[in-house]
Design a protein around this motif. Structure first.
Motif, PDB file in Angstrom:
ATOM      1  N   GLY A 191      -9.676  16.833  19.079  1.00 14.20           N
ATOM      2  CA  GLY A 191      -9.011  17.769  19.947  1.00 14.20           C
ATOM      3  C   GLY A 191      -7.854  18.354  19.399  1.00 14.20           C
ATOM      4  O   GLY A 191      -7.201  17.912  18.669  1.00 14.20           O
ATOM      5  N   HIS A 231     -15.953  13.146  21.686  1.00 18.83           N
ATOM      6  CA  HIS A 231     -16.056  11.697  22.085  1.00 18.83           C
ATOM      7  C   HIS A 231     -16.377  11.361  23.524  1.00 18.83           C
ATOM      8  O   HIS A 231     -16.335  10.394  24.025  1.00 18.83           O
ATOM      9  N   TYR A 272      -5.276  21.460  21.774  1.00 21.57           N
ATOM     10  CA  TYR A 272      -5.149  22.601  22.676  1.00 21.57           C
ATOM     11  C   TYR A 272      -3.874  23.306  22.651  1.00 21.57           C
ATOM     12  O   TYR A 272      -2.804  22.946  22.651  1.00 21.57           O
ATOM     13  N   ASP A 317      -7.533  10.653  18.001  1.00 17.54           N
ATOM     14  CA  ASP A 317      -7.631  11.876  19.210  1.00 17.54           C
ATOM     15  C   ASP A 317      -6.515  11.286  20.466  1.00 17.54           C
ATOM     16  O   ASP A 317      -6.726  10.125  20.480  1.00 17.54           O
ATOM     17  N   VAL A 318      -5.946  12.005  20.991  1.00 14.22           N
ATOM     18  CA  VAL A 318      -4.901  11.504  21.890  1.00 14.22           C
ATOM     19  C   VAL A 318      -5.662  10.796  23.290  1.00 14.22           C
ATOM     20  O   VAL A 318      -4.704  10.217  24.281  1.00 14.22           O
ATOM     21  N   HIS A 319      -6.702  11.501  23.556  1.00 19.36           N
ATOM     22  CA  HIS A 319      -7.545  10.928  24.712  1.00 19.36           C
ATOM     23  C   HIS A 319      -8.346   9.834  24.214  1.00 19.36           C
ATOM     24  O   HIS A 319      -9.089   9.751  23.042  1.00 19.36           O
ATOM     25  N   ASP A 330      -4.226  16.598  18.866  1.00 20.89           N
ATOM     26  CA  ASP A 330      -3.603  16.724  20.456  1.00 20.89           C
ATOM     27  C   ASP A 330      -2.373  15.665  20.595  1.00 20.89           C
ATOM     28  O   ASP A 330      -1.941  15.639  21.528  1.00 20.89           O
TER      29      ASP A 330
HETATM   30 ZN   LIG Z   1      -8.424  14.921  22.949  1.00 13.91          ZN
END
Ligand SMILES: [Zn+2]
Length: 263
Positions: free
Chosen positions: A234, A77, A236, A116-118, A193
């Motif tokens: 995502g 994204h 990580y 997603d966390v972002h 994430d």
């Molecule tokens: Zn992310």
């Protein structure tokens, strides 16, 4: 199990500029641009991203036929029309949304649910003028990208947020979005994430919290007859086995929804 086709240049050009695609395919991405993506350019990585985009398009098509479909990749994204960013070279969500819209006479409406966390900044930018694609992003406010774009609905979370509060925030927005926007398809970015062990996330969700979140999103849409195509987003961790297991949560939740909704 379905196998995607590689995304053609023609398909990608519904989102990305001709110049960017030409440079990306020919390896004309300079050092600064490579740093922004987080990837060293290689032919293989471009091929991988093109298949990944093909996978999201396929998931969207299958979801429209069968009600629910998941891809084992996707959720890139942060890619913008003319450049890549944050481990994203091609915006698969945007390409799938455009493809689904252009491939029907009725101009289907697409709701992108990006958990997603972002922040889904590339996707928000691409659809900022398009009223038939609604972008909904729930993200950690202090996380990447530093400069946020404006989604149709942005929910910014504080660092350290746990399951209960996170879930109640998603639950307080998603039903009314479905009811007021009335999408023909939900594209769901189920990034893992926000997990407490994630190296970049800054939030504190557990495995169970992610499972409940994924169940909630897919079941709420599916039980209302709205097709859902989900992508992994995502995540990580240096421990690849742990990470793969975490990404499998979405697929398990989808299997459960498939059974419960008798799809
Ligand atoms: Zn992310």
């Amino acid at each position: 199990v379905w196998t995607p086709a590689i995304a053609s240049i023609d398909l990608l050009s519904c989102v990305h500029t001709e110049e960017y695609l030409k440079n990306l395919l020919n390896g004309k991405i300079n050092d600064q641009e490579q740093r922004r993506t987080g990837f060293h350019w290689s032919e293989d990585i471009v091929t991988r991203c093109r298949y990944e985009t093909g996978g999201t398009v396929l998931a969207a098509e299958v979801a429209l036929q069968r009600g629910l479909a998941c891809s084992t990749a996707g959720g890139t994204h942060h890619a913008f029309p003319s450049y890549g960013s944050g481990f994203c070279l091609l915006n698969d969500l945007a390409v799938a949304a455009k493809y689904i819209r252009s491939n029907s006479s009725s101009k289907r409406k697409v709701l992108i649910v990006d958990l997603d966390v972002h922040q889904g900044d590339g996707t928000a930018f691409i659809f900022k003028e398009e009223s038939c694609v609604f972008t909904f992003s729930v993200h950690c406010g202090k996380n990447f990208p530093l400069r946020k774009q404006q989604s149709d609905l942005d929910i910014s979370m504080e660092d350290g947020l746990e399951d209960k509060e996170y879930l109640s925030t998603v639950e307080s927005h998603f039903p009314w979005l479905l009811e007021t926007f009335r999408p023909d398809l939900v594209l769901y970015d189920a990034g893992v994430d926000p997990h407490w062990e994630d190296e970049l996330g800054r939030l504190c969700l557990t495995d169970q919290g992610l499972y409940q979140r994924d169940m909630y999103v897919m079941k709420t849409a599916a039980s209302r007859g709205v097709p859902v195509a989900a992508v992994i987003g995502g995540g990580y961790s240096r421990d690849i086995d742990k990470l793969a297991l975490r990404h499998s949560i979405m697929h398990r939740a989808a299997t459960q929804v498939w059974r419960e909704c008798e799809m």
